[in-house]
Write a protein that holds these residues in place. Structure first.
Motif, mmCIF file in Angstrom:
data_model
loop_
_atom_site.group_PDB
_atom_site.id
_atom_site.type_symbol
_atom_site.label_atom_id
_atom_site.label_comp_id
_atom_site.label_asym_id
_atom_site.label_seq_id
_atom_site.Cartn_x
_atom_site.Cartn_y
_atom_site.Cartn_z
ATOM 1 N N ASN A 103 4.348 9.764 1.168
ATOM 2 C CA ASN A 103 3.408 10.029 2.274
ATOM 3 C C ASN A 103 1.982 10.243 1.782
ATOM 4 O O ASN A 103 1.035 9.773 2.412
ATOM 5 N N LYS A 104 1.846 10.902 0.648
ATOM 6 C CA LYS A 104 0.500 11.143 0.087
ATOM 7 C C LYS A 104 -0.187 9.801 -0.208
ATOM 8 O O LYS A 104 -1.365 9.605 0.108
ATOM 9 N N ALA A 105 0.568 8.877 -0.801
ATOM 10 C CA ALA A 105 0.001 7.562 -1.132
ATOM 11 C C ALA A 105 -0.334 6.780 0.142
ATOM 12 O O ALA A 105 -1.366 6.101 0.220
ATOM 13 N N LEU A 106 0.537 6.883 1.146
ATOM 14 C CA LEU A 106 0.288 6.128 2.378
ATOM 15 C C LEU A 106 -0.919 6.685 3.145
ATOM 16 O O LEU A 106 -1.663 5.927 3.773
ATOM 17 N N VAL A 107 -1.125 7.984 3.066
ATOM 18 C CA VAL A 107 -2.321 8.578 3.688
ATOM 19 C C VAL A 107 -3.575 8.066 2.970
ATOM 20 O O VAL A 107 -4.557 7.658 3.595
ATOM 21 N N ALA A 108 -3.523 8.046 1.642
ATOM 22 C CA ALA A 108 -4.673 7.563 0.866
ATOM 23 C C ALA A 108 -4.910 6.075 1.125
ATOM 24 O O ALA A 108 -6.054 5.617 1.182
ATOM 25 N N LEU A 127 -0.925 0.286 -5.494
ATOM 26 C CA LEU A 127 0.418 0.487 -4.945
ATOM 27 C C LEU A 127 1.296 -0.671 -5.398
ATOM 28 O O LEU A 127 0.818 -1.814 -5.483
ATOM 29 N N ALA A 128 2.564 -0.390 -5.648
ATOM 30 C CA ALA A 128 3.472 -1.468 -6.072
ATOM 31 C C ALA A 128 4.894 -1.176 -5.598
ATOM 32 O O ALA A 128 5.309 -0.019 -5.497
ATOM 33 N N LEU A 129 5.611 -2.259 -5.306
ATOM 34 C CA LEU A 129 7.022 -2.167 -4.896
ATOM 35 C C LEU A 129 7.817 -3.271 -5.579
ATOM 36 O O LEU A 129 7.330 -4.400 -5.695
ATOM 37 N N PRO A 135 4.754 -10.968 1.838
ATOM 38 C CA PRO A 135 5.659 -10.301 2.774
ATOM 39 C C PRO A 135 6.940 -11.091 3.029
ATOM 40 O O PRO A 135 7.925 -10.544 3.486
ATOM 41 N N GLU A 136 6.948 -12.382 2.668
ATOM 42 C CA GLU A 136 8.190 -13.160 2.808
ATOM 43 C C GLU A 136 9.321 -12.496 2.027
ATOM 44 O O GLU A 136 10.485 -12.636 2.360
ATOM 45 N N ASN A 137 8.939 -11.797 0.964
ATOM 46 C CA ASN A 137 9.968 -11.172 0.137
ATOM 47 C C ASN A 137 10.791 -10.156 0.918
ATOM 48 O O ASN A 137 11.889 -9.805 0.518
ATOM 49 N N ASP A 146 -3.485 -8.417 3.919
ATOM 50 C CA ASP A 146 -3.546 -7.452 5.030
ATOM 51 C C ASP A 146 -2.230 -6.690 5.173
ATOM 52 O O ASP A 146 -1.822 -6.350 6.269
ATOM 53 N N TRP A 147 -1.558 -6.457 4.056
ATOM 54 C CA TRP A 147 -0.284 -5.752 4.120
ATOM 55 C C TRP A 147 -0.476 -4.347 4.674
ATOM 56 O O TRP A 147 -1.407 -3.641 4.294
ATOM 57 N N ASP A 148 0.483 -3.954 5.515
ATOM 58 C CA ASP A 148 0.527 -2.573 5.990
ATOM 59 C C ASP A 148 1.586 -1.869 5.144
ATOM 60 O O ASP A 148 2.778 -2.068 5.332
ATOM 61 N N TRP A 149 1.119 -1.054 4.218
ATOM 62 C CA TRP A 149 2.037 -0.483 3.239
ATOM 63 C C TRP A 149 3.041 0.503 3.825
ATOM 64 O O TRP A 149 3.914 1.005 3.106
ATOM 65 N N THR A 150 2.930 0.786 5.121
ATOM 66 C CA THR A 150 3.962 1.663 5.693
ATOM 67 C C THR A 150 5.335 0.978 5.653
ATOM 68 O O THR A 150 6.363 1.632 5.818
ATOM 69 N N PHE A 151 5.353 -0.349 5.395
ATOM 70 C CA PHE A 151 6.653 -1.019 5.242
ATOM 71 C C PHE A 151 7.405 -0.490 4.015
ATOM 72 O O PHE A 151 8.601 -0.741 3.846
ATOM 73 N N ALA A 152 6.694 0.241 3.149
ATOM 74 C CA ALA A 152 7.342 0.780 1.945
ATOM 75 C C ALA A 152 8.515 1.694 2.306
ATOM 76 O O ALA A 152 9.517 1.725 1.593
#
Lengths: 58, 178
Positions: B42-47, B90-92, A48-50, B60-66
């Motif tokens: 949204n579909k991916a974040l729901v899943a 999931l990837a960013l 998350p630092e990124n 423990d990432w909260d992927w809503t940061f996407a």
């Protein structure tokens, strides 16, 4: 950030991705079941630092 | 939203779709019918919520940061990998400032999806490399692989990856020329 022009044609990109996929799969299939499972479980990357690091080329 | 931001989002959105399609088409025929690629929508974040609190998660990432990430980086690349109707990965990622490299910043595989016979991270890597080439990046970077095992794995299957240790506050990464 400025846009850059692709150096490869679309067909060349498709071909290189096909080759990458084949190479990765061939390597994967030569791993033991144990190695595969271990790698598969650990495919987590990043920090998350990124999110807060300066948006510059390192 | 500024007009330039909107324009980038639209233009690069078409390239994101194209990169996913190229990676999907490169898959062996036997798995194409089972795998779908999409964005972190949204579909991916729901899943994702179905495994958000799974005890076997490595992070423990909260992927809503996407949503914030994709807004901040309209030239970035978001990817979800599905096996049937189950979210696998999931990837960013995003280009570097001058667009010379594409960084893959975040990848997480579902902790409750058993081995499917096809490793999702292979299609994640190829989709990123397709996008990198479409936007004219010269290199592809995997930022901060989780451990040495993963670093060794990537470097063993693709000899063109070079390892760059952490330096000057930047995390370690693997890089390959495209």
């Amino acid at each position: 950030m400025s846009g850059n022009k692709p150096t490869k044609s679309l067909e060349e990109i498709k071909q290189s991705i096909k080759e990458q996929t084949e190479k990765a799969l061939e390597h994967w299939e030569n791993l033991s079941e144990e190695e595969r499972e271990s790698i598969d479980k650990e495919t987590t990357i990043g920090t998350p630092e990124n999110l807060v690091r300066p948006d510059k080329d390192s | 939203m500024l007009a330039t931001h909107f324009e980038a989002k639209t233009r690069y959105g078409a390239m994101r779709d194209q990169a996913r399609q190229i990676a999907w088409e490169a898959l062996p025929v036997r798995v194409r019918g089972k795998i779908e690629l999409g964005g972190v929508d949204n579909k991916a974040l729901v899943a994702f919520r179905t495994w958000q609190h799974h005890p076997n998660r490595k992070v423990d990432w909260d992927w809503t940061f996407a949503n914030r990430y994709c807004f901040r980086y309209p030239k970035g690349f978001d990817l979800s990998v599905w096996f049937g109707n189950r979210l696998s990965t999931l990837a960013l990622g995003r280009p570097t400032y001058h667009g010379t490299s594409l960084r893959m910043d975040f990848v997480e595989k579902s902790p409750d999806l058993p081995m499917t016979g096809f490793p999702a991270f292979i299609v994640v890597n190829t989709a990123y490399q397709a996008y990198a080439q479409l936007i004219g990046a010269k290199t592809f970077r995997i930022i901060k692989p989780m451990n040495e095992k993963l670093v060794n794995y990537y470097m063993s299957y693709d000899k063109s990856f070079e390892y760059h240790p952490a330096a000057n506050g930047n995390p370690c990464y693997l890089e390959r020329q495209l």
